[in-house]
Design an enzyme around this catalytic site. Structure first.
Site, mmCIF file in Angstrom:
data_model
loop_
_atom_site.group_PDB
_atom_site.id
_atom_site.type_symbol
_atom_site.label_atom_id
_atom_site.label_comp_id
_atom_site.label_asym_id
_atom_site.label_seq_id
_atom_site.Cartn_x
_atom_site.Cartn_y
_atom_site.Cartn_z
ATOM 1 N N HIS A 107 33.174 4.817 -20.804
ATOM 2 C CA HIS A 107 33.733 3.424 -20.436
ATOM 3 C C HIS A 107 35.027 3.274 -20.646
ATOM 4 O O HIS A 107 35.385 2.366 -21.135
ATOM 5 C CB HIS A 107 32.689 2.750 -20.670
ATOM 6 C CG HIS A 107 31.504 2.274 -20.347
ATOM 7 N ND1 HIS A 107 31.330 3.481 -19.138
ATOM 8 C CD2 HIS A 107 30.657 2.181 -20.483
ATOM 9 C CE1 HIS A 107 30.204 2.998 -18.949
ATOM 10 N NE2 HIS A 107 29.516 2.410 -19.353
ATOM 11 N N HIS A 181 29.291 -3.022 -14.509
ATOM 12 C CA HIS A 181 28.330 -3.122 -15.527
ATOM 13 C C HIS A 181 27.430 -3.357 -15.994
ATOM 14 O O HIS A 181 26.439 -4.277 -16.629
ATOM 15 C CB HIS A 181 28.729 -2.598 -17.157
ATOM 16 C CG HIS A 181 28.124 -1.608 -17.895
ATOM 17 N ND1 HIS A 181 26.585 -2.376 -18.138
ATOM 18 C CD2 HIS A 181 28.184 -0.447 -18.027
ATOM 19 C CE1 HIS A 181 25.923 -1.184 -18.723
ATOM 20 N NE2 HIS A 181 26.871 -0.282 -19.312
ATOM 21 N N GLU A 311 25.524 1.385 -11.990
ATOM 22 C CA GLU A 311 26.493 1.817 -11.581
ATOM 23 C C GLU A 311 27.118 2.652 -10.951
ATOM 24 O O GLU A 311 26.496 3.755 -10.897
ATOM 25 C CB GLU A 311 27.053 1.381 -13.313
ATOM 26 C CG GLU A 311 26.392 1.197 -14.542
ATOM 27 C CD GLU A 311 26.162 1.867 -15.907
ATOM 28 O OE1 GLU A 311 27.096 2.933 -15.755
ATOM 29 O OE2 GLU A 311 25.299 2.186 -16.160
#
Length: 354
Positions: A107, A181, A311
């Site tokens: 991420h 998220h 996601e």
């Protein structure tokens, strides 16, 4: 009536002010977005009896979000999901980025977009309200090349659809993959949220990406048919499976290959419903993949598998995989992605009607 308001929400550890944008529409849907991390702090929708409740996991303060390691509700980037060995080649140059999950980058790295304070500008139109968040990521940020200017717009319309639109431009070649998220629990997402094993999930995919123990794809897509990854019913059925991919991850944490690949217009990706409350949600996106994560590792005050992440994104480790959709953004081009979260019913089918 449609309403939009901005309120203070404390400060970051270094003293930067954080604001909370509140969007509300007459059908009973209300969204709250923080400038810290671009976090979807709360999202309230009615149940079958019209009683509203928040359906995304949240924390009460900036201080707690700053300590969170689960990316609760955040915008993540520059690259959502994992990049193997914290490196990737681009135009003959190997770029080394910051690792934060063993040898890999997850991420965007330890100080990714989820740790930044975004600027925010609200707007109101005839049938929708929203907030535009902007962030400048300088060349070399977490090791990624290029100055990147990012704009993410949260829009709530009169139907109760929450749309997230992503745009980005760069001054030199780079890689980009942005997502939201949020952790969804349609029965109500407080600290005592019930397990999501009773939720029903359908994913519009014929294949998924098997992964190694560190979450990096093994390099090939595998059909979902005849496996626990053919998601079309109670999540508990998949979570109880002894399939080695599921037991190895402690639940689902896999990217599903959506039908149709990357698209110019949104098309259906997932349908999530909670029979107990009657709430249901459809996810529509332009992205080629959907990472389904059943919150297998959550810190306090939440219990494992008390929510599910949906996601929308490019495939994990695509910067290192020529067979995956390209994540490369070049000067003069624009990164553009759209995801819609539509109110639905348990019986709703994937249609364009809203």
């Amino acid at each position: 009536m449609l309403s939009i308001a901005r309120h203070p929400f404390g400060t970051t550890p270094d003293g930067t002010p954080v604001h909370r944008w509140v969007l509300e529409v007459p059908c009973g849907v209300r969204s709250e977005i923080l400038t810290y991390g671009g976090i979807l702090h709360r999202h309230r929708i009615p149940d079958r009896d019209g009683v509203p409740d928040d359906v995304v996991l949240s924390l009460p303060s900036v201080e707690e979000y700053a300590q969170d390691t689960a990316y609760l509700g955040a915008l993540v980037g520059r690259y959502a999901n994992r990049i193997a060995d914290a490196r990737f080649p681009l135009d003959g140059v190997v770029h080394h980025i910051e690792p934060n999950e063993g040898a890999n980058t997850l991420h965007g790295g330890p100080d990714g977009f989820h740790r930044r304070v975004w600027s925010g500008t609200g707007f109101r139109e005839a049938h929708r309200v929203g907030v535009v968040l902007r962030l400048h990521s300088p060349h070399g940020d977490m090791g990624f090349p290029g100055n990147l200017d990012v704009e993410v717009t949260y829009t709530l319309d009169a139907f109760g659809t929450l749309t997230v639109t992503y745009r980005a431009t760069t001054d030199r070649p780079t890689v980009v993959n942005l997502t939201q998220h949020a952790y969804w629990n349609l029965s109500g997402a407080g600290p005592t949220a019930a397990p999501i094993s009773g939720h029903e999930l359908t994913v519009n995919a014929d294949a998924f990406l098997p992964v190694a123990a560190d979450g990096i794809p093994l390099g090939f897509a595998e059909p979902t048919a005849g496996s626990p990854f053919a998601l079309a019913g109670p999540l508990g059925d998949a979570l109880r499976s002894t399939h080695p991919q599921i037991t190895g991850a402690g639940g689902l944490d896999h990217c599903f290959v959506l039908q149709g690949g990357r698209a110019a217009a949104v098309r259906p990706a997932a349908h999530l419903s909670d029979p107990a409350s009657g709430r249901a949600l459809q996810v529509w996106t332009t992205e080629p993949g959907l990472q389904v994560y059943t919150a297998n590792h959550l810190g306090k005050p939440f219990s494992p598998q008390s929510a599910v992440c949906l996601e929308t994104q490019n495939f994990p480790d695509a910067p290192n995989r020529a067979d995956h959709p390209t994540p490369i953004l070049r000067p003069g081009d624009e990164y553009h992605s759209t995801t819609e979260h539509r109110i639905a019913t348990r019986e709703t089918t994937f249609t364009d009607e809203r």
